[in-house]
Motif scaffolding. Structure first.
Motif, short mmCIF file in Angstrom:
data_model
loop_
_atom_site.label_atom_id
_atom_site.label_comp_id
_atom_site.label_asym_id
_atom_site.label_seq_id
_atom_site.Cartn_x
_atom_site.Cartn_y
_atom_site.Cartn_z
N GLY A 32 36.00 24.26 40.74
CA GLY A 32 36.01 25.05 39.51
C GLY A 32 35.73 26.53 39.73
O GLY A 32 35.28 26.93 40.80
N GLY A 33 36.03 27.31 38.71
CA GLY A 33 35.63 28.72 38.69
C GLY A 33 36.24 29.58 39.79
O GLY A 33 37.31 29.25 40.31
N VAL A 34 35.56 30.67 40.13
CA VAL A 34 36.13 31.62 41.10
C VAL A 34 36.35 30.97 42.47
O VAL A 34 37.31 31.29 43.17
N VAL A 35 35.46 30.04 42.83
CA VAL A 35 35.58 29.42 44.15
C VAL A 35 36.79 28.47 44.19
O VAL A 35 37.53 28.43 45.17
N GLY A 36 37.00 27.75 43.09
CA GLY A 36 38.17 26.88 42.99
C GLY A 36 39.46 27.68 43.03
O GLY A 36 40.43 27.30 43.71
N ARG A 37 39.47 28.80 42.30
CA ARG A 37 40.67 29.65 42.31
C ARG A 37 40.91 30.23 43.69
O ARG A 37 42.05 30.33 44.14
N ALA A 38 39.83 30.59 44.38
CA ALA A 38 39.97 31.14 45.73
C ALA A 38 40.59 30.09 46.66
O ALA A 38 41.37 30.43 47.56
N ASP B 188 26.31 37.42 55.82
CA ASP B 188 26.61 37.33 57.24
C ASP B 188 27.67 36.25 57.52
O ASP B 188 28.64 36.49 58.22
N PHE B 189 27.47 35.08 56.93
CA PHE B 189 28.45 33.98 57.11
C PHE B 189 29.80 34.37 56.52
O PHE B 189 30.84 33.94 57.01
N ALA B 190 29.79 35.20 55.47
CA ALA B 190 31.03 35.56 54.77
C ALA B 190 31.77 36.70 55.46
O ALA B 190 32.93 36.97 55.13
N GLY C 253 38.91 40.45 46.55
CA GLY C 253 39.56 40.72 45.28
C GLY C 253 39.19 42.08 44.70
O GLY C 253 39.56 42.38 43.57
N GLY C 254 38.43 42.87 45.41
CA GLY C 254 38.08 44.21 44.95
C GLY C 254 36.98 44.22 43.90
O GLY C 254 36.68 45.25 43.31
N GLY C 255 36.34 43.08 43.66
CA GLY C 255 35.27 43.03 42.67
C GLY C 255 33.91 43.20 43.30
O GLY C 255 32.93 42.62 42.82
N MET D 49 32.86 36.39 49.54
CA MET D 49 34.08 36.77 50.25
C MET D 49 35.21 37.03 49.28
O MET D 49 35.95 37.99 49.40
N ASP D 50 35.33 36.17 48.25
CA ASP D 50 36.41 36.31 47.29
C ASP D 50 36.28 37.59 46.47
O ASP D 50 37.24 38.30 46.26
#
Ligand code: SAH
Length: 226
Positions: free
Chosen positions: A19-25, A97-99, A159-161, A154-155
């Motif tokens: 779901g949400g931003v992570v699902g879209r990513a 760091d992981f990202a 995505g510039g956000g 990361m997203d």
């Protein structure tokens, strides 16, 4: 970014991550995952992956031969992480760091029962990671916490956000200021005047002062850490 997730409950993925931003990513191809069923590497037809603890004591331990074969089945493992209350506690600095390497691969090992045989940790030079000082029944929720927090950062960056994450709790060296949206009056409660003023300097000062106060009250440890 790619995640290999080793678990006896592969059906739990993507779970909340869909779901949400992570699902879209994930749909955009920012990240992908393989859920590897540890039971496919069980020692017998009953699907056994665990055994009694040497030295006695309650609770079962996941076998090193089973986990070794499961890990060996993954071609590109990247950094291997075992979710465990014994590891350092994940925080936003570690998440960033992981990202930081968007092409990274992480292999996430979800424990069950009492945990895994120590020799697996030693053999594969595995990093232990905790998501907080409490005991979960398994590492699957911890793995979803890890993927969600890392992909989210990361997203936004891709995505510039970036500003949206830069303003958040921990990123600003403390906790977030109170948030308000429409309607400006609700059940006799009004939005602080300054936020409606359009005066950016005053708004910034108000937010900083609120953030400092809340952090001082609730999490003084974050101030001392700076
Ligand atoms: N006997 C262990 C707890 C086992 S809980 C101990 O005392 O430390 C079973 C599994 O849940 C663990 O193998 C781990 O993968 C996961 N888990 C439990 N609590 C966790 C936490 N706080 N952070 C990350 N993973 C956790």
């Amino acid at each position: 970014m790619h995640f290999n997730i080793l678990t006896i409950f592969p059906e739990m993925f993507p779970g909340t991550l869909s779901g949400g931003v992570v699902g879209r990513a994930m749909e955009k191809g920012v990240w992908s995952f393989d859920a590897i069923n540890i039971r496919d590497f069980a020692i017998n037809n009953y699907g056994s992956v665990d055994d009694e603890q040497f030295g006695g004591g309650a609770g079962m331990v996941m076998r090193p031969d089973v986990l070794g074969n499961a890990l060996d089945s993954v071609k590109n493992r990247g950094k291997i992480i075992y979710f465990s209350p014994r590891g350092p506690t994940l925080n936003q600095h570690m998440v960033r760091d992981f990202a930081s390497d968007k092409n990274a691969t992480y292999t996430l090992l979800c424990g069950r029962y009492e945990g895994i045989d120590q020799r697996v940790i030693d053999e594969y030079d595995i990093q232990e990671l905790s998501i907080g000082d409490y005991i979960l029944s398994g590492g699957e929720i911890a793995a979803q916490v890890f993927v969600d927090s890392v992909v989210r950062v990361m997203d936004y960056v891709l995505g510039g956000g970036a500003e949206a994450t830069a303003n958040e709790s921990f990123e600003i060296g403390g906790l977030e200021w109170p948030l308000y949206t429409r309607p400006s009056a609700w059940r006799g409660r009004n939005v602080p005047e300054v936020l409606l003023s359009g005066h950016h300097g005053n708004i910034e000062r108000w937010r900083k002062q609120q953030s400092d106060e809340i952090t001082k009250q609730r999490r003084p440890d974050l101030i001392k850490e700076k």
